[in-house]
Motif scaffolding. Structure first.
Motif, PDB file in Angstrom:
ATOM      1  N   PHE A  77       0.845  -1.214  -0.027  1.00 55.78           N
ATOM      2  CA  PHE A  77      -0.077  -0.004  -0.010  1.00 55.78           C
ATOM      3  C   PHE A  77       0.808   1.091   0.034  1.00 55.78           C
ATOM      4  CE2 PHE A  77      -1.840   3.336   2.606  1.00 55.78           C
ATOM      5  CZ  PHE A  77      -3.180   3.535   1.943  1.00 55.78           C
ATOM      6  N   GLU A  79       0.570   5.663   0.322  1.00 60.98           N
ATOM      7  CA  GLU A  79      -0.274   6.892   0.364  1.00 60.98           C
ATOM      8  C   GLU A  79       0.613   8.004   0.370  1.00 60.98           C
ATOM      9  OE1 GLU A  79      -3.649   8.795   3.462  1.00 60.98           O
ATOM     10  OE2 GLU A  79      -2.431   6.911   4.134  1.00 60.98           O
ATOM     11  N   TYR A  82       2.272   6.724  -5.218  1.00 58.26           N
ATOM     12  CA  TYR A  82       1.737   5.578  -6.064  1.00 58.26           C
ATOM     13  C   TYR A  82       3.086   4.635  -6.507  1.00 58.26           C
ATOM     14  CZ  TYR A  82       2.743   8.740 -10.062  1.00 58.26           C
ATOM     15  OH  TYR A  82       3.098   9.313 -10.943  1.00 58.26           O
ATOM     16  N   GLY A 106      -2.929  10.690  -7.842  1.00 55.60           N
ATOM     17  CA  GLY A 106      -3.261   9.691  -6.681  1.00 55.60           C
ATOM     18  C   GLY A 106      -4.405   9.368  -6.306  1.00 55.60           C
ATOM     19  N   ARG A 124      -2.395   2.129  -5.909  1.00 57.06           N
ATOM     20  CA  ARG A 124      -2.243   2.866  -4.649  1.00 57.06           C
ATOM     21  C   ARG A 124      -2.109   1.192  -3.601  1.00 57.06           C
ATOM     22  NH1 ARG A 124      -5.187   6.275  -1.595  1.00 57.06           N
ATOM     23  NH2 ARG A 124      -4.083   7.855  -2.984  1.00 57.06           N
ATOM     24  N   TYR A 125      -2.633   0.006  -4.268  1.00 58.56           N
ATOM     25  CA  TYR A 125      -2.641  -1.024  -3.304  1.00 58.56           C
ATOM     26  C   TYR A 125      -2.749  -2.163  -4.243  1.00 58.56           C
ATOM     27  CZ  TYR A 125      -4.290  -4.748  -0.112  1.00 58.56           C
ATOM     28  OH  TYR A 125      -4.735  -5.748   0.828  1.00 58.56           O
ATOM     29  N   GLN A 155       4.006  16.231  -1.067  1.00 60.13           N
ATOM     30  CA  GLN A 155       3.021  14.868  -0.051  1.00 60.13           C
ATOM     31  C   GLN A 155       4.227  14.081   0.481  1.00 60.13           C
ATOM     32  OE1 GLN A 155      -0.646  13.287  -0.984  1.00 60.13           O
ATOM     33  NE2 GLN A 155      -1.095  14.697  -2.588  1.00 60.13           N
ATOM     34  N   TYR A 158       3.739   7.308   2.072  1.00 63.52           N
ATOM     35  CA  TYR A 158       3.719   6.333   3.123  1.00 63.52           C
ATOM     36  C   TYR A 158       3.432   4.977   2.767  1.00 63.52           C
ATOM     37  CZ  TYR A 158       1.872   3.657   7.319  1.00 63.52           C
ATOM     38  OH  TYR A 158       1.626   2.650   8.492  1.00 63.52           O
ATOM     39  N   ASP A 188      -5.718  -4.572   3.299  1.00 62.77           N
ATOM     40  CA  ASP A 188      -4.391  -4.109   3.513  1.00 62.77           C
ATOM     41  C   ASP A 188      -4.420  -4.123   5.205  1.00 62.77           C
ATOM     42  OD1 ASP A 188      -2.596  -1.689   3.838  1.00 62.77           O
ATOM     43  OD2 ASP A 188      -4.074  -0.397   4.146  1.00 62.77           O
ATOM     44  N   SER A 235     -12.627   5.400   4.014  1.00 61.25           N
ATOM     45  CA  SER A 235     -11.989   5.771   3.118  1.00 61.25           C
ATOM     46  C   SER A 235     -12.950   5.281   1.779  1.00 61.25           C
ATOM     47  CB  SER A 235     -10.550   5.237   2.918  1.00 61.25           C
ATOM     48  OG  SER A 235     -10.643   3.942   2.477  1.00 61.25           O
TER      49      SER A 235
END
Length: 245
Positions: A77, A79, A82, A106, A124-125, A155, A158, A188, A235
């Motif tokens: 994942f 954040e 990407y 994103g 993203r995942y 940004q 993470y 996740d 989310s």
């Protein structure tokens, strides 16, 4: 119509790690001011800095040697950024379950499943499951090392990686059978299970009160030693995931 409740199962991970990096200019791996390990639990060792690819702008990897234990579910994942896949398969009897593509800003777009994974999408995942019951540490580490991470200007990025060791199928604590991706679902670092359908249709109403749903979740059978509780959607990605189930 009877209501259906989704129970959220608090996860006890075999191991998980996360990387935190702020955006930075080009060149080098970023240095201590740009990147620092955020969470690490044995047996995971984290690189001291993200590795920038010399031949590509805004492209980073985490290198090799991060994963040292096998599991059954592997997920990545990101954040605040990407990633792109340079490989779409993990060695062994492992299949791609699902992924969350994003646009260049994103923003998540439509989920993809199974054979829809490719090297052109921004993600993203992503999530993989072992049909044979094990993803080796070497196979997971090799695959992770090929993923290319990209930052979004302004940004911090993470990154979270999970490799869970949970049987693909079995019985819960009350002897009810389960199978991952059929009646127990993973996203996740967390497991989700649909409750039994319930509700009183005798009066023509299909409403369920919050206390009814809350208590039903608390009374649901434990899964892999974990007690479920009524989930809260936090989310857009989680909302879409729940809706698809």
């Amino acid at each position: 119509m009877k209501k259906q409740l989704l129970v959220f199962l608090e996860l006890l991970t075999v191991f998980t790690f996360a990387l935190l990096a702020t955006t930075c200019g080009g060149g080098g791996g970023g240095g201590d001011d740009d990147y620092s390990p955020k969470v690490a639990t044995a047996p995971v060792s984290l690189p001291k800095e993200l590795l920038q690819k010399e031949d590509k702008d805004n492209t980073y990897t985490v290198g090799r040697g991060n994963i040292k234990k096998a599991g059954t579910i592997f997920s990545v994942f990101a954040e605040g950024g990407y990633f792109t896949l340079t490989e779409t398969e993990i060695e062994g009897n492992v299949h791609f379950d699902m992924g969350i593509p994003v646009d260049a800003s994103g923003k998540p777009i439509q989920f993809v499943y199974h054979d829809e994974v490719d090297t052109e999408k921004f993600f993203r995942y992503v999530q993989f499951t072992s049909e044979s019951g094990e993803i080796s540490a070497l196979a997971a580490d090799n695959f992770l090392s090929t993923i290319e991470f990209h930052k979004i200007e302004g940004q911090p990025i993470y990154i979270r990686v999970n490799l869970e060791s949970v049987p693909i199928e079995g019985e819960d604590d009350e002897g009810n059978s389960y199978k991952l991706n059929e009646n127990v679902f993973y996203l996740d670092g967390s497991f989700y299970r649909k409750s039994e359908r319930f509700g009183d249709e005798s009066d023509g109403s299909d409403s369920v009160t919050w206390p009814q749903a809350y208590n039903a979740a608390k009374e649901a059978p434990r899964f892999n030693g974990m007690q479920g509780y009524l989930m809260t959607i936090t989310s857009d990605a989680e909302n879409k995931f729940v809706y698809d189930q």
